[in-house]
Design an enzyme around this catalytic site. Structure first.
Site, PDB file in Angstrom:
ATOM      1  N   LYS A 160      -2.661   7.139   1.325  1.00  0.00           N
ATOM      2  CA  LYS A 160      -2.345   7.383   2.738  1.00  0.00           C
ATOM      3  C   LYS A 160      -1.216   8.414   2.789  1.00  0.00           C
ATOM      4  O   LYS A 160      -0.041   8.078   2.971  1.00  0.00           O
ATOM      5  CB  LYS A 160      -1.961   6.087   3.440  1.00  0.00           C
ATOM      6  CG  LYS A 160      -2.065   6.184   4.963  1.00  0.00           C
ATOM      7  CD  LYS A 160      -1.985   4.819   5.606  1.00  0.00           C
ATOM      8  CE  LYS A 160      -2.047   4.906   7.114  1.00  0.00           C
ATOM      9  NZ  LYS A 160      -3.348   5.383   7.619  1.00  0.00           N
TER      10      LYS A 160
ATOM     11  N   ARG B 298       0.833  -1.209   0.000  1.00  0.00           N
ATOM     12  CA  ARG B 298       0.000   0.000   0.000  1.00  0.00           C
ATOM     13  C   ARG B 298       0.867   1.258   0.000  1.00  0.00           C
ATOM     14  O   ARG B 298       0.537   2.247  -0.662  1.00  0.00           O
ATOM     15  CB  ARG B 298      -0.953  -0.007   1.193  1.00  0.00           C
ATOM     16  CG  ARG B 298      -2.001   1.093   1.134  1.00  0.00           C
ATOM     17  CD  ARG B 298      -3.059   0.938   2.210  1.00  0.00           C
ATOM     18  NE  ARG B 298      -2.521   1.142   3.551  1.00  0.00           N
ATOM     19  CZ  ARG B 298      -3.241   1.048   4.670  1.00  0.00           C
ATOM     20  NH1 ARG B 298      -4.522   0.728   4.604  1.00  0.00           N
ATOM     21  NH2 ARG B 298      -2.688   1.251   5.847  1.00  0.00           N
TER      22      ARG B 298
ATOM     23  N   GLU C 291     -16.036   7.240   6.373  1.00  0.00           N
ATOM     24  CA  GLU C 291     -15.153   6.537   7.299  1.00  0.00           C
ATOM     25  C   GLU C 291     -14.841   7.450   8.474  1.00  0.00           C
ATOM     26  O   GLU C 291     -15.220   8.625   8.486  1.00  0.00           O
ATOM     27  CB  GLU C 291     -13.853   6.112   6.601  1.00  0.00           C
ATOM     28  CG  GLU C 291     -13.031   7.275   6.054  1.00  0.00           C
ATOM     29  CD  GLU C 291     -11.752   6.849   5.357  1.00  0.00           C
ATOM     30  OE1 GLU C 291     -11.385   5.655   5.424  1.00  0.00           O
ATOM     31  OE2 GLU C 291     -11.103   7.721   4.744  1.00  0.00           O
TER      32      GLU C 291
END
Length: 300
Positions: free
Chosen positions: A156, A56, A189
């Site tokens: 991220k 990721r 979220e």
């Protein structure tokens, strides 16, 4: 590591005592939040889902066009060596890659080499042990999740201002956490967590188009639920559906599996962790201890 020793921080191939760990004020990670990171956990000498976290990290870096000058295997070894240097078996790991040192301009071409930082330290559960037993209180704040064609949280990145604004609202309201709506008014979220809800024995979670992070703990929990015989349905979830859910919980590396007891003053279910949530928590902590789900720090 003895109690009197200082934790060591990895910066660009060298280890520095925590109090001496520094980067340049001209680093674009500091100047502009221009970089990516991963939060990772080690349980009982096993770095949980380390390969998936590194995958990721590289995906986030690819989207931002940051060329990490190491292989995935080399980055994995850097993480493991930092844990070994600090003699840690249970730890939270923060792996950061910035675009590197440049000038005061925005042009990323001025940054010749990424900066790599690895911080490892002991850290318990994000919301405390009591949260697992009683659940946490949550609000839906005024700030919404960034659009997926803006600063998408599928990346991220080091830019967490969107989450910080929502966390400020949660703090001001005297609750534990904030839960975003997407631009179309559906549930997205938490500030650093994915969400699941349960209604009439069915399990639902939000869709990627809501701007969510592709959570690694989320994927583990989806697999756990499937193994328990539950279908996990990814869909748009409205605030109404959340308020009237039987159970709800957050997932994330820091949050692990955290039950939600209340949202904007509405009690979720009976206000306590429900049976499915409890089973998921139990199975999740079993998974974190399973060597096949990670990479050992100390290899024989």
């Amino acid at each position: 590591m003895s109690s009197g020793e200082e934790l060591l921080v990895f910066i660009d191939g060298k280890f520095y005592p925590k109090s001496e760990a520094k980067i340049s004020v001209y680093d674009h990670g500091f100047l502009y939040g221009d970089g990516v990171f991963e939060g990772i956990r080690a349980y009982n000498g096993i770095v949980f889902k380390l390969k998936e976290h590194i995958d990721r990290l590289f995906n986030s870096a690819k989207v931002l066009m940051i060329n990490i000058p190491y292989t995935k295997e080399e980055i994995i070894e850097m993480v493991l060596e930092t844990l070994r240097k600090n003699n840690l078996k249970e730890a939270y790991i923060r792996l950061i890659v910035t675009r590197g040192i440049g000038d005061l301009g925005l042009d990323p071409r001025k940054c010749s080499k990424p900066t790599i930082v690895i911080i490892t330290q002991p850290w318990g559960t994000l919301h405390g042990i009591e949260a697992r037993e009683k659940g946490i209180k949550v609000i839906i704040p005024w700030v919404r999740r960034d659009r997926i064609d803006a600063t998408s949280h599928e990346i991220k990145s080091l830019n967490y201002l969107n989450s910080i604004l929502a966390k400020i609202e949660a703090n001001n309201a005297g609750v534990d956490e904030a839960l975003f709506l997407s631009e179309d008014g559906c549930i997205s979220e938490g500030v650093g967590e994915n969400i699941f809800i349960i209604k009439n024995g069915k399990v639902f979670t939000t869709m990627n188009k809501a701007g969510i992070l592709p959570g690694i703990t989320r994927e583990v929990v989806i697999e756990i639920l499937k193994n328990l015989g539950y279908e996990v349905i990814e869909k748009d979830i409205t605030p109404y559906e959340l308020f009237t859910a039987d159970e709800a919980f957050f997932t994330g590396t820091a949050a692990e599996v955290t039950p939600i007891s209340e949202v904007n003053g509405r009690i979720i279910g009976n206000g306590k962790p429900g049976p499915i949530t409890k089973k998921v928590m139990e199975e999740f902590f079993k998974a974190t201890k399973d060597p096949k789900n990670g990479i050992p720090i100390y290899r024989k």
